[in-house]
Structure formats: C-alpha cells, structure tokens
Design an enzyme around this catalytic site. Structure first.
Site, PDB file in Angstrom:
ATOM      1  N   TYR A 106      -9.278 -10.962  -6.753  1.00 18.41           N
ATOM      2  CA  TYR A 106      -8.361 -11.163  -7.872  1.00 18.41           C
ATOM      3  C   TYR A 106      -8.737 -12.367  -8.718  1.00 18.41           C
ATOM      4  O   TYR A 106      -8.351 -12.463  -9.877  1.00 18.41           O
ATOM      5  CB  TYR A 106      -6.913 -11.267  -7.352  1.00 18.41           C
ATOM      6  CG  TYR A 106      -6.486  -9.982  -6.718  1.00 18.41           C
ATOM      7  CD1 TYR A 106      -6.200  -8.866  -7.496  1.00 18.41           C
ATOM      8  CD2 TYR A 106      -6.452  -9.836  -5.338  1.00 18.41           C
ATOM      9  CE1 TYR A 106      -5.860  -7.655  -6.914  1.00 18.41           C
ATOM     10  CE2 TYR A 106      -6.115  -8.627  -4.741  1.00 18.41           C
ATOM     11  CZ  TYR A 106      -5.820  -7.541  -5.542  1.00 18.41           C
ATOM     12  OH  TYR A 106      -5.505  -6.347  -4.969  1.00 18.41           O
ATOM     13  N   HIS A 116      -1.869   2.320  -5.905  1.00 18.85           N
ATOM     14  CA  HIS A 116      -2.536   1.066  -5.560  1.00 18.85           C
ATOM     15  C   HIS A 116      -2.615   0.119  -6.757  1.00 18.85           C
ATOM     16  O   HIS A 116      -2.714  -1.096  -6.583  1.00 18.85           O
ATOM     17  CB  HIS A 116      -3.943   1.371  -5.031  1.00 18.85           C
ATOM     18  CG  HIS A 116      -4.319   0.545  -3.846  1.00 18.85           C
ATOM     19  ND1 HIS A 116      -3.666   0.636  -2.634  1.00 18.85           N
ATOM     20  CD2 HIS A 116      -5.271  -0.407  -3.672  1.00 18.85           C
ATOM     21  CE1 HIS A 116      -4.206  -0.209  -1.781  1.00 18.85           C
ATOM     22  NE2 HIS A 116      -5.181  -0.848  -2.385  1.00 18.85           N
ATOM     23  N   ARG A 146      -0.022  -2.465  -6.671  1.00 13.40           N
ATOM     24  CA  ARG A 146      -0.356  -3.532  -5.710  1.00 13.40           C
ATOM     25  C   ARG A 146      -1.338  -4.526  -6.336  1.00 13.40           C
ATOM     26  O   ARG A 146      -1.172  -5.734  -6.211  1.00 13.40           O
ATOM     27  CB  ARG A 146      -0.945  -2.880  -4.460  1.00 13.40           C
ATOM     28  CG  ARG A 146      -1.458  -3.831  -3.387  1.00 13.40           C
ATOM     29  CD  ARG A 146      -1.840  -2.988  -2.169  1.00 13.40           C
ATOM     30  NE  ARG A 146      -2.719  -3.658  -1.231  1.00 13.40           N
ATOM     31  CZ  ARG A 146      -2.309  -4.440  -0.230  1.00 13.40           C
ATOM     32  NH1 ARG A 146      -1.017  -4.671  -0.076  1.00 13.40           N
ATOM     33  NH2 ARG A 146      -3.177  -4.984   0.605  1.00 13.40           N
ATOM     34  N   ARG A 191       0.869  -1.172   0.000  1.00 12.09           N
ATOM     35  CA  ARG A 191       0.000   0.000   0.000  1.00 12.09           C
ATOM     36  C   ARG A 191       0.910   1.228   0.000  1.00 12.09           C
ATOM     37  O   ARG A 191       2.047   1.175   0.486  1.00 12.09           O
ATOM     38  CB  ARG A 191      -0.888   0.027   1.246  1.00 12.09           C
ATOM     39  CG  ARG A 191      -1.808  -1.174   1.399  1.00 12.09           C
ATOM     40  CD  ARG A 191      -2.600  -1.075   2.699  1.00 12.09           C
ATOM     41  NE  ARG A 191      -3.536  -2.177   2.882  1.00 12.09           N
ATOM     42  CZ  ARG A 191      -3.294  -3.269   3.594  1.00 12.09           C
ATOM     43  NH1 ARG A 191      -2.115  -3.399   4.222  1.00 12.09           N
ATOM     44  NH2 ARG A 191      -4.195  -4.231   3.705  1.00 12.09           N
ATOM     45  N   HIS A 222      -3.960  -8.987   3.843  1.00  9.74           N
ATOM     46  CA  HIS A 222      -5.422  -8.974   3.964  1.00  9.74           C
ATOM     47  C   HIS A 222      -5.842  -9.781   5.183  1.00  9.74           C
ATOM     48  O   HIS A 222      -5.389 -10.915   5.369  1.00  9.74           O
ATOM     49  CB  HIS A 222      -6.080  -9.591   2.719  1.00  9.74           C
ATOM     50  CG  HIS A 222      -6.029  -8.708   1.526  1.00  9.74           C
ATOM     51  ND1 HIS A 222      -6.141  -9.182   0.231  1.00  9.74           N
ATOM     52  CD2 HIS A 222      -5.874  -7.355   1.406  1.00  9.74           C
ATOM     53  CE1 HIS A 222      -6.072  -8.175  -0.614  1.00  9.74           C
ATOM     54  NE2 HIS A 222      -5.894  -7.062   0.072  1.00  9.74           N
ATOM     55  N   LYS A 238      -2.190  -1.956   8.001  1.00 11.64           N
ATOM     56  CA  LYS A 238      -3.341  -1.374   8.698  1.00 11.64           C
ATOM     57  C   LYS A 238      -3.396  -1.861  10.141  1.00 11.64           C
ATOM     58  O   LYS A 238      -3.120  -3.023  10.422  1.00 11.64           O
ATOM     59  CB  LYS A 238      -4.639  -1.764   7.970  1.00 11.64           C
ATOM     60  CG  LYS A 238      -4.808  -1.071   6.626  1.00 11.64           C
ATOM     61  CD  LYS A 238      -6.152  -1.421   6.016  1.00 11.64           C
ATOM     62  CE  LYS A 238      -6.364  -0.659   4.713  1.00 11.64           C
ATOM     63  NZ  LYS A 238      -7.679  -0.990   4.109  1.00 11.64           N
TER      64      LYS A 238
END
Length: 298
Positions: free
Chosen positions: A279, A244, A247, A148, A270, A172
């Site tokens: 994806y 992004h 990524r 990110r 994730h 995150k």
C-alpha cells in the site's frame, strides 16, 4: 513412494502443520497434480523421489507456452514447497526446484476506489428490495473493516462485540483477530438484523451466520462477487473491481490519513508486514508526509 501417497501426506502437512485453509491446500495440490498429469502423458515412470531437475525444467518449459509469467511463478513456487516438504521429511536429499528461477514479474498493485466512488456504489443499492439492506450492510462491513470476502460470508452474530467496538474475524488458517468497527457500520448491520434477517426462515446450522441468502443459508463468495460487479456496472464504473477492492481501499485510505503500517497490518490480518507494504507503493505521498513531519532537518 507413489505420487498420490506423497501428495496425501503433503496435504496433511499443510493442514496440520501449516494450518492452511482447504482452499489454499487445493491451490498447492493443483500444481503437483499438473506435474503428475504431465508425467502420465509422457509415459515417464518417475517417482517423487527419483524425478530430476531436468525433467521438471522440461515440464515448466512446456506449460510456459500456454500460461503467463505470474501463473508460471505460482506453479514453480507450489512445486518448490512440495519438494521442500519431501526434503524436510528425509524422503529426498535435494529440492529439484532449488536452481529453477521464477520468471520476472512486475509487482501487481491493487485497484482502489476513492471515497466518492465507494459512496456512489453503496448509494446504488436498491433498498426497496429485502436484500438491499443486507447488501448495504455487507459493503459497509467490507470497506469499514477491511475484510476478505471469505471472512465476510463466515462472519457470525456471536463475533459482533458492538459494545466494545470490535468484531472477531476468522482469517486464513483459522487465525482470529479483532477489528474495530465504526458506529455507522454497526448501525447498518443492526438495521439488517432487525428488519430483514429476523423475518427469514433460517435453515438449521445457520442460526449464527450473519449474512444470509433468501433461503436462510450462508451467502457464497460468488454471490458477493456478483453483487459488487452488478453495482459497479449500474453506476458506470470503468474500473475492474471485486469485493477485495473494498479491502484494498480500506487500507489505502487509512494510509492516506496517516495510519501506521503496523496497525494496518494487524487489522488486515497480514502475517508479514511486507504484504502490507504494497500500500506504500499505491500511495507514495505517505512517505513524503512522514519525512516532512518527523525528519529533524525538515
């Protein structure tokens, strides 16, 4: 209970209990603040405890005139989380958002770049300028490690474990993960460190920050967005891209080359595999390959 008091408690809960970043907390808080402003504009003296589902429905109906379905859905989700917290803390007995449905929105698939497009963009970096080596190293790291943009600008020199072939990434909620880094990406980072970064006058507090601006401070997310946008325009790329996109491309290309979803999930950081599964929707040919390779009746 007053709104500002409830909001402050909620923000502490998001920070301490949920471990969310300041940016995420701001996003959640913004939805509650919109409801507070609406009540003030309508001169409605309703507390977080007494407000009813009907009033919130009217609020959502009125804001729906000016925003799209995706934004409506985000606000409903944010308010549902806020009132869910009040129920959790026994301030309320019910969540007024419980029976309010979010608008139907299509799943937004991320834009991706081909390997050739990524090569073209990186080749367009002007290496005659001091920031050129930095920009090339940044783009190689974005794509090579699937970071990110916030993870990129916060990357530290002490996070580089090149001998082991990994970098430590803080994602995150301050969650850390180790991501493999290939030799070519290591090479470009080392060139930048040795020939550019070593000659900067680094400001106090940024000695360990990897990617720096010309003033010796940490790069902003906005600056990375600007660099990517400028390069895309320079090569005449028609796609709308951002940091992004590198990524997304990292994950899609891994999937196309038969990497398993669980490994991609770990590298992207994730929390849920369902996030990574997007994806599969980008490249459904992967599913065909899996069946052809592993099904007993192929």
């Amino acid at each position: 209970m007053k709104w500002q008091h409830a909001l402050k408690d909620y923000q502490l809960y998001l920070k301490i209990e949920r471990g969310l970043s300041d940016n995420s907390i701001d996003n959640y808080s913004r939805d509650v603040k919109k409801l507070i402003r609406y009540l003030e504009d309508k001169n409605l003296s309703l507390s977080p405890i007494s407000i009813s589902s009907e009033v919130i429905k009217q609020f959502i109906y009125e804001i729906a005139k000016d925003i799209n379905a995706r934004s409506q859905s985000r606000i409903i989700s944010g308010l549902r989380s806020f009132f869910g917290y009040l129920v959790f803390e026994d301030y309320r007995k019910d969540n007024p958002l419980e029976l309010i449905e979010s608008p139907k929105i299509g799943r937004q698939l991320p834009d991706t770049l081909s390997e050739e497009e990524i090569d073209t963009i990186i080749a367009a970096v002007d290496l005659s300028k001091p920031e050129g080596e930095r920009n090339r190293a940044m783009l190689e790291t974005l794509y090579g490690c699937g970071l990110r943009v916030s993870e990129l600008v916060n990357l530290k020199i002490s996070d580089l474990y090149f001998d082991e072939g990994f970098i430590k990434v803080t994602g995150k909620g301050d969650k850390q993960r180790f991501v493999p880094i290939v030799a070519s990406t290591q090479k470009y980072i080392n060139i930048y460190k040795k020939h550019i970064r070593n000659h900067l006058r680094i400001q106090p507090g940024f000695e360990d920050t990897l990617f720096l601006n010309r003033r010796g401070k940490q790069l902003t997310r906005a600056m990375v967005f600007h660099i990517v946008k400028q390069l895309a325009e320079q090569v005449g790329l028609k796609k709308k891209i951002s940091p992004h996109t590198f990524r997304h491309s990292f994950a899609t290309h891994l999937l196309q080359n038969d990497a398993d979803l669980r490994s991609i999930q770990l590298m992207l950081g994730h929390e849920s595999i369902t996030t990574t599964e997007i994806y599969v929707h980008v490249d459904k040919s992967h599913l065909t390959k899996v069946v052809e390779k592993y099904h007993p009746r192929k």
